[in-house]
Design an enzyme around this catalytic site. Structure first.
Site, PDB file in Angstrom:
ATOM      1  CG  HIS A 167      -2.123   0.900   1.191  1.00 62.43           C
ATOM      2  ND1 HIS A 167      -2.055   2.259   0.616  1.00 62.43           N
ATOM      3  CD2 HIS A 167      -3.424   0.489   1.229  1.00 62.43           C
ATOM      4  CE1 HIS A 167      -3.292   2.545   0.773  1.00 62.43           C
ATOM      5  NE2 HIS A 167      -4.154   1.650   1.195  1.00 62.43           N
ATOM      6  CD  GLU A 279      -3.097   1.316  -2.485  1.00 63.58           C
ATOM      7  OE1 GLU A 279      -3.768   0.371  -2.298  1.00 63.58           O
ATOM      8  OE2 GLU A 279      -3.642   2.601  -2.425  1.00 63.58           O
TER       9      GLU A 279
HETATM   10  C1  BG6 Z   1      -6.920   2.218  -0.347  1.00 60.01           C
HETATM   11  C2  BG6 Z   1      -8.317   1.789  -0.654  1.00 60.01           C
HETATM   12  O1  BG6 Z   1      -6.076   1.064  -0.898  1.00 60.01           O
HETATM   13  O2  BG6 Z   1      -6.808   2.365   1.054  1.00 60.01           O
HETATM   14  C3  BG6 Z   1      -9.184   2.702  -0.049  1.00 60.01           C
HETATM   15  O3  BG6 Z   1      -8.668   1.417  -1.971  1.00 60.01           O
HETATM   16  C4  BG6 Z   1      -8.899   3.212   1.407  1.00 60.01           C
HETATM   17  O4  BG6 Z   1     -10.575   2.547  -0.482  1.00 60.01           O
HETATM   18  C5  BG6 Z   1      -7.509   3.519   1.341  1.00 60.01           C
HETATM   19  O5  BG6 Z   1      -9.617   4.450   1.781  1.00 60.01           O
HETATM   20  C6  BG6 Z   1      -6.973   3.530   3.007  1.00 60.01           C
HETATM   21  O6  BG6 Z   1      -7.481   2.534   3.820  1.00 60.01           O
HETATM   22  P1  BG6 Z   1      -7.149   2.481   5.367  1.00 60.01           P
HETATM   23  O7  BG6 Z   1      -7.725   1.393   5.883  1.00 60.01           O
HETATM   24  O8  BG6 Z   1      -5.568   2.792   5.453  1.00 60.01           O
HETATM   25  O9  BG6 Z   1      -7.707   3.644   5.937  1.00 60.01           O
END
Ligand code: BG6
Length: 305
Positions: A167, A279
């Site tokens: 991510h 990602e």
């Molecule tokens: C992204 C998702 O990978 O992560 C989004 O596609 C999400 O929908 C974002 O809002 C952040 O996620 P988190 O759980 O770290 O707040």
């Protein structure tokens, strides 16, 4: 000169003689900083990110396993938190290998290995996903380069299904001047437009609002690596090249002004202008591992500026 590797207070730092450096929190095995030799930070990290293990770290490279997004209630991952447990569990540092052992010059790179197994999970999480797995996450720092490689092993006799993804919050100077090449003709699921499927028409995707898409770019079956590289440009100049290994999907995410305003751990509030999540992952379907089998997927980020 040799790479310097230090582990203190659950935070690992590594530095090459060239000045390139990386910081990895054992919490989530989250890379929180990657600097190139000139000292330039390549990743975005929220200044309000929790770094005390109380919640997943906002920024850097959180690792998503064994489910991406909100787990489907009817799937075996159904009781797990969003994006799984890898990003909010303490990993073990397994050790470093210098590039000499990898057959390259001593100061060229350093590989850091982290491990996670059911023994590292709390009991409640183990019950929610009761499989015998072994993860080895290798982060290799090179000159102007960072490689992430995840090895997943099924150590039990029961098969399991998983998704995984890096991510990655890339630091960009201005999201309005940032674009991504390599997605043309790619089908994508647009989570902003009620999870409908579209096809990317642009050869250079730019940003003008909240973007949350899972792309599955067409593969170039004649190429040695069928997964086409993605190129991030800033002001028309290449800033990052992202290559992938066995990770067919790419989520492109920027929450934009309003969504980021509502995220308590995202600071500064205008920080949305200075990040873009690219990602690489395997998330549009499930990877099934039979007992005894293993899988590996990776991504390499090259900084071009
Ligand atoms: C992204 C998702 O990978 O992560 C989004 O596609 C999400 O929908 C974002 O809002 C952040 O996620 P988190 O759980 O770290 O707040």
């Amino acid at each position: 000169a040799q790479p310097i590797v230090d582990l203190s207070d659950n935070v690992l730092t590594a530095r090459l003689p060239s000045g390139d450096s990386v910081t990895v929190y054992l919490y989530g095995a989250t890379v929180t900083s990657w600097k190139t030799g000139n000292g330039a930070e390549q990743l975005f990290l929220s200044s309000a990110a929790a770094l005390d293990g109380s919640k997943p770290i906002r920024g850097g490279i959180p690792l998503v396993f064994p489910v991406f997004g909100p787990p489907p209630k009817t799937h075996a991952t159904g009781q797990l938190p969003q994006h799984g447990f890898a990003r909010n569990t303490y990993w073990e540092f397994l050790g470093k290998s210098s590039s000499e052992s990898l057959g390259r010059k001593a100061d060229d790179s350093v590989k850091l290995d982290f491990g996670l197994s059911p023994a590292n999970l709390d009991e409640a999480t183990r019950k929610k996903w009761p499989y015998e797995f072994g993860l080895v996450y290798s982060v290799t720092l090179g000159k102007g380069k960072l490689e992430c490689l995840l090895h997943v092993q099924n150590k039990g006799d029961q098969s399991f299904e998983f998704q995984s993804l890096f991510h990655t919050y890339l630091a960009v100077k201005d999201i309005h001047k940032t674009a991504v090449k390599g997605l043309k003709s790619s089908p994508y699921v647009d989570k902003v437009r009620s999870a409908q499927t579209f096809t990317e028409e642009s050869s250079s995707l730019s940003f003008s609002g909240e973007t949350d898409r899972v792309y599955t770019p067409p593969q170039d079956t004649k190429a040695a690596n069928p997964l086409v590289p993605l190129v991030v440009t800033e002001d028309g100049k290449e800033s990052f090249v992202v290559t992938r290994d066995a990770l067919p999907d790419v989520t492109v995410w920027n929450g934009w002004e309003d969504k980021i305003k509502g995220m308590g751990d995202f600071e500064p509030k205008d920080g949305w202008k200075r990040y873009l999540c690219i990602e690489p992952g395997s998330v549009s379907s499930w990877t099934k591992l039979e007992g005894g089998d293993a899988w590996e997927g990776g991504a390499t980020y090259e900084s071009k500026l």
